[in-house]
Design a protein around this motif. Structure first.
Motif, mmCIF file in Angstrom:
data_model
loop_
_atom_site.group_PDB
_atom_site.id
_atom_site.type_symbol
_atom_site.label_atom_id
_atom_site.label_comp_id
_atom_site.label_asym_id
_atom_site.label_seq_id
_atom_site.Cartn_x
_atom_site.Cartn_y
_atom_site.Cartn_z
ATOM 1 N N ILE A 15 -140.203 93.446 55.797
ATOM 2 C CA ILE A 15 -139.989 93.976 56.476
ATOM 3 C C ILE A 15 -140.914 95.456 56.889
ATOM 4 O O ILE A 15 -141.757 95.316 55.835
ATOM 5 C CB ILE A 15 -138.778 94.827 56.083
ATOM 6 C CG1 ILE A 15 -138.266 95.581 55.058
ATOM 7 C CG2 ILE A 15 -137.560 93.848 56.396
ATOM 8 C CD1 ILE A 15 -137.109 96.726 54.936
ATOM 9 N N ASP A 16 -140.704 95.988 58.245
ATOM 10 C CA ASP A 16 -141.121 97.478 58.537
ATOM 11 C C ASP A 16 -140.630 97.964 58.296
ATOM 12 O O ASP A 16 -138.959 98.368 58.503
ATOM 13 C CB ASP A 16 -141.633 97.462 59.918
ATOM 14 C CG ASP A 16 -142.833 96.164 59.930
ATOM 15 O OD1 ASP A 16 -143.488 95.871 59.033
ATOM 16 O OD2 ASP A 16 -143.810 95.775 61.297
ATOM 17 N N ILE A 17 -140.647 99.644 58.020
ATOM 18 C CA ILE A 17 -139.584 100.357 58.577
ATOM 19 C C ILE A 17 -139.986 101.493 59.473
ATOM 20 O O ILE A 17 -141.416 101.792 58.615
ATOM 21 C CB ILE A 17 -139.087 101.617 56.928
ATOM 22 C CG1 ILE A 17 -139.837 101.617 56.418
ATOM 23 C CG2 ILE A 17 -138.277 100.621 56.263
ATOM 24 C CD1 ILE A 17 -139.719 102.226 55.300
ATOM 25 N N ARG A 29 -144.167 104.153 60.969
ATOM 26 C CA ARG A 29 -144.106 102.985 60.755
ATOM 27 C C ARG A 29 -144.601 102.210 59.909
ATOM 28 O O ARG A 29 -146.112 102.264 59.871
ATOM 29 C CB ARG A 29 -144.180 102.214 61.699
ATOM 30 C CG ARG A 29 -143.556 100.515 61.586
ATOM 31 C CD ARG A 29 -143.080 99.757 62.820
ATOM 32 N NE ARG A 29 -142.635 98.136 63.602
ATOM 33 C CZ ARG A 29 -141.793 97.964 64.032
ATOM 34 N NH1 ARG A 29 -141.610 98.379 64.834
ATOM 35 N NH2 ARG A 29 -141.355 96.759 63.494
ATOM 36 N N ILE A 30 -144.355 101.489 58.914
ATOM 37 C CA ILE A 30 -145.295 100.700 57.508
ATOM 38 C C ILE A 30 -144.566 100.047 57.280
ATOM 39 O O ILE A 30 -142.934 99.429 56.943
ATOM 40 C CB ILE A 30 -144.934 102.121 56.159
ATOM 41 C CG1 ILE A 30 -143.549 102.104 55.696
ATOM 42 C CG2 ILE A 30 -146.237 103.139 56.410
ATOM 43 C CD1 ILE A 30 -144.099 102.686 54.311
ATOM 44 N N ALA A 58 -135.774 113.744 52.897
ATOM 45 C CA ALA A 58 -136.569 114.541 54.235
ATOM 46 C C ALA A 58 -134.992 114.493 55.247
ATOM 47 O O ALA A 58 -134.498 115.195 55.588
ATOM 48 C CB ALA A 58 -137.110 115.422 54.893
ATOM 49 N N ASN A 59 -134.962 112.954 56.056
ATOM 50 C CA ASN A 59 -134.509 112.084 57.090
ATOM 51 C C ASN A 59 -134.050 110.815 56.298
ATOM 52 O O ASN A 59 -135.194 110.353 57.438
ATOM 53 C CB ASN A 59 -135.184 113.128 58.300
ATOM 54 C CG ASN A 59 -136.095 113.877 57.930
ATOM 55 O OD1 ASN A 59 -135.445 114.791 58.637
ATOM 56 N ND2 ASN A 59 -137.497 113.791 58.376
ATOM 57 N N PRO A 60 -132.923 111.403 56.312
ATOM 58 C CA PRO A 60 -132.528 109.386 55.298
ATOM 59 C C PRO A 60 -132.061 108.569 56.218
ATOM 60 O O PRO A 60 -132.484 107.463 56.297
ATOM 61 C CB PRO A 60 -131.069 110.211 54.737
ATOM 62 C CG PRO A 60 -131.075 111.932 55.044
ATOM 63 C CD PRO A 60 -132.312 111.842 55.484
ATOM 64 N N GLY A 61 -132.240 108.849 57.656
ATOM 65 C CA GLY A 61 -131.835 108.218 58.736
ATOM 66 C C GLY A 61 -133.479 106.973 59.092
ATOM 67 O O GLY A 61 -133.826 107.682 59.759
ATOM 68 N N PHE A 62 -133.574 106.179 59.311
ATOM 69 C CA PHE A 62 -134.335 105.239 59.724
ATOM 70 C C PHE A 62 -134.162 103.654 60.059
ATOM 71 O O PHE A 62 -133.071 103.434 60.452
ATOM 72 C CB PHE A 62 -135.454 105.231 58.325
ATOM 73 C CG PHE A 62 -134.707 104.211 57.244
ATOM 74 C CD1 PHE A 62 -135.028 102.972 57.210
ATOM 75 C CD2 PHE A 62 -134.317 104.435 56.870
ATOM 76 C CE1 PHE A 62 -134.947 101.573 56.532
ATOM 77 C CE2 PHE A 62 -133.543 103.309 55.863
ATOM 78 C CZ PHE A 62 -133.550 102.499 55.592
ATOM 79 N N THR A 63 -135.298 103.161 60.317
ATOM 80 C CA THR A 63 -134.908 102.065 60.921
ATOM 81 C C THR A 63 -135.684 101.005 60.296
ATOM 82 O O THR A 63 -137.107 101.161 59.366
ATOM 83 C CB THR A 63 -136.272 101.951 62.616
ATOM 84 O OG1 THR A 63 -135.381 102.868 63.311
ATOM 85 C CG2 THR A 63 -135.756 100.795 62.944
ATOM 86 N N VAL A 71 -135.789 88.387 63.917
ATOM 87 C CA VAL A 71 -136.528 89.819 64.611
ATOM 88 C C VAL A 71 -135.416 90.456 65.513
ATOM 89 O O VAL A 71 -135.318 90.258 66.287
ATOM 90 C CB VAL A 71 -137.833 89.458 65.778
ATOM 91 C CG1 VAL A 71 -138.449 90.333 66.345
ATOM 92 C CG2 VAL A 71 -138.809 88.669 65.379
ATOM 93 N N ARG A 72 -135.137 91.556 64.923
ATOM 94 C CA ARG A 72 -134.231 92.415 65.110
ATOM 95 C C ARG A 72 -134.790 93.950 64.638
ATOM 96 O O ARG A 72 -134.870 94.209 63.496
ATOM 97 C CB ARG A 72 -132.743 91.834 64.638
ATOM 98 C CG ARG A 72 -131.672 93.121 65.502
ATOM 99 C CD ARG A 72 -130.430 92.811 64.969
ATOM 100 N NE ARG A 72 -130.237 91.372 65.390
ATOM 101 C CZ ARG A 72 -128.484 90.646 64.531
ATOM 102 N NH1 ARG A 72 -127.882 91.350 64.529
ATOM 103 N NH2 ARG A 72 -128.718 89.793 65.380
ATOM 104 N N ASP A 73 -134.229 95.146 65.104
ATOM 105 C CA ASP A 73 -134.176 96.586 64.777
ATOM 106 C C ASP A 73 -132.852 97.089 64.481
ATOM 107 O O ASP A 73 -131.843 97.318 65.169
ATOM 108 C CB ASP A 73 -134.881 97.451 65.866
ATOM 109 C CG ASP A 73 -136.225 96.947 65.742
ATOM 110 O OD1 ASP A 73 -137.326 96.353 65.028
ATOM 111 O OD2 ASP A 73 -137.192 97.633 66.646
ATOM 112 N N VAL A 74 -132.394 97.445 63.278
ATOM 113 C CA VAL A 74 -131.347 97.528 62.244
ATOM 114 C C VAL A 74 -131.414 99.397 61.996
ATOM 115 O O VAL A 74 -132.250 99.756 61.436
ATOM 116 C CB VAL A 74 -130.507 96.682 61.319
ATOM 117 C CG1 VAL A 74 -129.206 96.951 61.727
ATOM 118 C CG2 VAL A 74 -130.853 95.732 61.703
#
Length: 122
Positions: A15-17, A29-30, A58-63, A71-74
């Motif tokens: 995936i990417d995050i 994004r990686i 530091a910032n726990p919220g991510f995609t 193919v979807r962003d969650v």
């Protein structure tokens, strides 16, 4: 979690995050592998300090960007796993379940690899 996400978690590996930079506040994004162990989703990587992990602490919220069978962003939330016993258990299960992880030295990974539990928030 809907059926499409559940299905992708069962067959995909890569995936990417997108995290938020801990200093810059900018999106980062990686590409990264994910692991499903005992119905829980984890992120990890080779031993060493990782910017993506520092950003998630530091910032726990991510995609979480699916990009293989789906193919979807969650939207997701990260929780760092720091307990050595839990890390050892999860890494041992990764090593046994995934051919790509068979090289893993569990003691080194427990000591030096990040392990993040993923919770989907969408």
């Amino acid at each position: 979690m809907d059926d499409a996400v559940r299905s992708a978690l069962g067959v995909d590996e890569l995936i990417d995050i997108t995290t938020t930079g801990r200093s810059s506040g900018q999106p980062r994004r990686i590409e990264i592998w994910f692991h499903v162990i005992d119905d829980a989703v984890y992120l990890s990587s080779m031993p060493g300090k990782r910017s993506w992990n520092a950003n998630l602490v530091a910032n726990p919220g991510f995609t979480f960007h699916f990009k293989q069978s789906l193919v979807r962003d969650v939207a997701a939330r990260a929780t760092a796993v720091t307990d050595p016993a839990i890390k050892r258990d999860v890494f041992a299960k990764m090593k046994n379940a995934e051919l790509r992880m068979s090289h893993m030295d569990i003691d080194v990974w427990v000591a030096d690899s990040p392990l993040v539990l993923v919770e989907f928030t969408d």
